[in-house]
Design an enzyme around this catalytic site. Structure first.
Site, PDB file in Angstrom:
ATOM      1  N   ARG A  19       0.858  -1.180   0.000  1.00 60.33           N
ATOM      2  CA  ARG A  19       0.000   0.000   0.000  1.00 60.33           C
ATOM      3  C   ARG A  19       0.894   1.229   0.000  1.00 60.33           C
ATOM      4  O   ARG A  19       1.903   1.284   0.726  1.00 60.33           O
ATOM      5  CB  ARG A  19      -0.893   0.025   1.249  1.00 60.33           C
ATOM      6  CG  ARG A  19      -1.990  -1.019   1.270  1.00 60.33           C
ATOM      7  CD  ARG A  19      -3.054  -0.779   0.191  1.00 60.33           C
ATOM      8  NE  ARG A  19      -4.144  -1.750   0.252  1.00 60.33           N
ATOM      9  CZ  ARG A  19      -4.213  -2.861  -0.467  1.00 60.33           C
ATOM     10  NH1 ARG A  19      -3.250  -3.151  -1.325  1.00 60.33           N
ATOM     11  NH2 ARG A  19      -5.245  -3.673  -0.357  1.00 60.33           N
ATOM     12  N   HIS A  23      -1.397  -0.635  -9.780  1.00 58.30           N
ATOM     13  CA  HIS A  23      -1.966  -1.489  -8.720  1.00 58.30           C
ATOM     14  C   HIS A  23      -2.570  -2.771  -9.319  1.00 58.30           C
ATOM     15  O   HIS A  23      -3.780  -2.987  -9.245  1.00 58.30           O
ATOM     16  CB  HIS A  23      -3.016  -0.723  -7.903  1.00 58.30           C
ATOM     17  CG  HIS A  23      -3.312  -1.396  -6.576  1.00 58.30           C
ATOM     18  ND1 HIS A  23      -3.693  -0.692  -5.445  1.00 58.30           N
ATOM     19  CD2 HIS A  23      -3.268  -2.695  -6.199  1.00 58.30           C
ATOM     20  CE1 HIS A  23      -3.891  -1.541  -4.449  1.00 58.30           C
ATOM     21  NE2 HIS A  23      -3.631  -2.766  -4.887  1.00 58.30           N
TER      22      HIS A  23
END
Ligand code: GLV
Length: 310
Positions: free
Chosen positions: A225, A273
Site C-alpha cells: 500500500r 496497482h
C-alpha cells in the site's frame, strides 16, 4: 426466504464470479446492487472498495468477504457492519504476487534498467553480472504474500532476509522481527520489497529517516500500500539518487495524479496497482465454503481482525 449475495467491484467481472459461485451456492441469489429484490435478504457481500454507506440497507448481513488480500480500506471506515469479515487467501494470488516481485527484483539484480537506458542511446554498456547470493533482498512483511515471495526469491539464490512484526521462520530466509530490528533490517537491504499490510502501525512507517537508512544506491519495490511509505520522501530520495531505482505498484493516491513528480523519474517503473488480484477460478471455492460453513453454524476461515487491521 432466499439469501442474497451482493457483489461490488469496479475492477472485477461480476459475471465471472457469479458463474463460478452459483453452482456451489444453490439457493443463493447472486446479484449486483441494482438487482437486489429485498435488502433484508442480503446475507453476504463480496466486495472490493464498496462506496461509503453501501452496507446501510443490509440489516441482516452475516458475512462480508473482501475481494482481495488487503482490508485496509474496509477496517478504516466508520460504516463497517459488525459481522465477520474474511479476505481472500489464495495460493494463486500468492503466485501472481511472487511473479511480480521476482520480475522487479531480477530486473534490478541483472541491471536491466541500465541496459534499457544504454539501448536508448545506442550504447554498448557491459556490466559484469553479479551472483544472486551477493545481493541482499529484504522482504518487509512476511504474511501470506510476503512469505511466498521471500521463498521464491530464496529459490533464485538471493541472500533473502525477511522482517515481520511477530517471529516467523522460513527456509533459507533470515527472519528478524520487531520494531527494534527494523532499522538494521532496512540498512542491510540492497533491494527492499514492501509487502506489509496498511494498519495504524504501518502507516507512514517508511518515513524520510528510515528511507535514509537504505544503502546508497538501493532499489525499492512497493507492492502493498502506498501509505506505508512517505511518498514525498521517497520521491526526494529517488531524485537525489540515494535510492537508485524503484518499482511502484501502489501509491498514496490512486490513480496516481498526472501531475505527480514520480511519473517523470526515469529510475521509476510505475504499474497501476495490479501486482496481484483475487483470482476467481481459485478463490471462488473458499468463498463458497465460508458461506456453507456459516449455514452449518461453523466459524468462517480467513477471518480478519478489524482492530489489528489484517
Ligand atoms: C490488492 O491490493 C489486494 O489487497 O488484494
Amino acid at each position: 426466504m432466499t439469501s442474497t449475495l451482493v457483489f461490488y467491484s469496479q475492477f472485477d467481472s461480476f459475471e465471472e464470479w457469479r458463474d463460478l459461485l452459483a453452482p456451489q451456492l444453490p439457493g443463493v441469489h447472486i446479484c449486483q446492487e441494482q438487482d437486489i429484490d429485498d435488502p433484508d435478504n442480503v446475507h453476504y457481500v463480496l466486495g472490493w472498495k464498496p462506496p461509503q454507506g453501501f452496507f446501510a440497507r443490509f440489516r441482516n448481513l452475516k458475512l462480508l468477504v473482501n475481494l482481495g488480500a488487503g482490508v485496509d480500506q474496509l477496517v478504516g471506515r466508520d460504516d463497517l457492519p459488525k459481522v465477520p469479515i474474511t479476505r481472500v487467501s489464495d495460493p494463486d494470488m500468492g503466485r501472481m504476487m511472487a511473479s511480480y516481485v521476482l520480475f522487479a527484483v531480477l530486473r534490478y539484480a541483472r541491471d536491466i534498467p541500465a541496459f534499457e537506458r544504454a539501448q536508448r542511446e545506442r550504447r554498448w554498456h557491459y556490466l559484469h553480472p553479479r551472483v544472486p547470493a551477493s545481493i541482499r533482498v529484504g522482504v518487509l512483511g512476511l504474511g501470506e504474500l510476503g512469505a511466498y515471495a521471500a521463498l521464491e526469491l530464496a529459490r533464485q539464490g538471493f541472500d533473502v532476509r525477511g522482517w515481520s512484526r511477530s517471529a516467523k521462520q522460513l527456509d533459507n530466509v533470515t527472519c528478524v522481527n520487531g520494531m527494534d530490528n527494523l532499522n538494521g533490517f532496512i540498512a542491510s537491504s540492497d533491494i527492499l520489497v514492501v509487502m506489509l499490510p496498511l494498519t495504524l502501525q504501518t502507516r507512514g512507517l517508511l518515513n524520510a529517516e528510515r528511507l535514509a537508512l537504505l544503502p546508497e544506491g538501493a532499489c525499492f519495490i512497493n507492492v502493498s500500500r502506498g501509505a506505508v511509505v512517505d511518498q514525498a520522501a521517497l520521491t526526494a530520495a529517488l531524485t537525489s539518487g540515494q535510492i537508485a531505482e524503484a518499482t511502484l505498484d501502489v501509491f498514496d493516491r490512486e490513480p496516481l495524479p498526472p501531475v505527480d513528480p514520480l511519473w517523470a523519474l526515469d529510475n521509476v517503473l510505475i504499474t497501476p496497482h495490479m501486482a496481484s488480484i483475487a483470482i476467481p477460478a481459485s478463490a471462488a471455492q473458499q468463498i463458497a465454503d465460508n458461506i456453507q460453513r456459516l449455514g452449518r453454524g461453523e466459524p468462517v476461515l480467513h477471518e480478519i481482525d478489524p482492530q489489528r487491521g489484517y
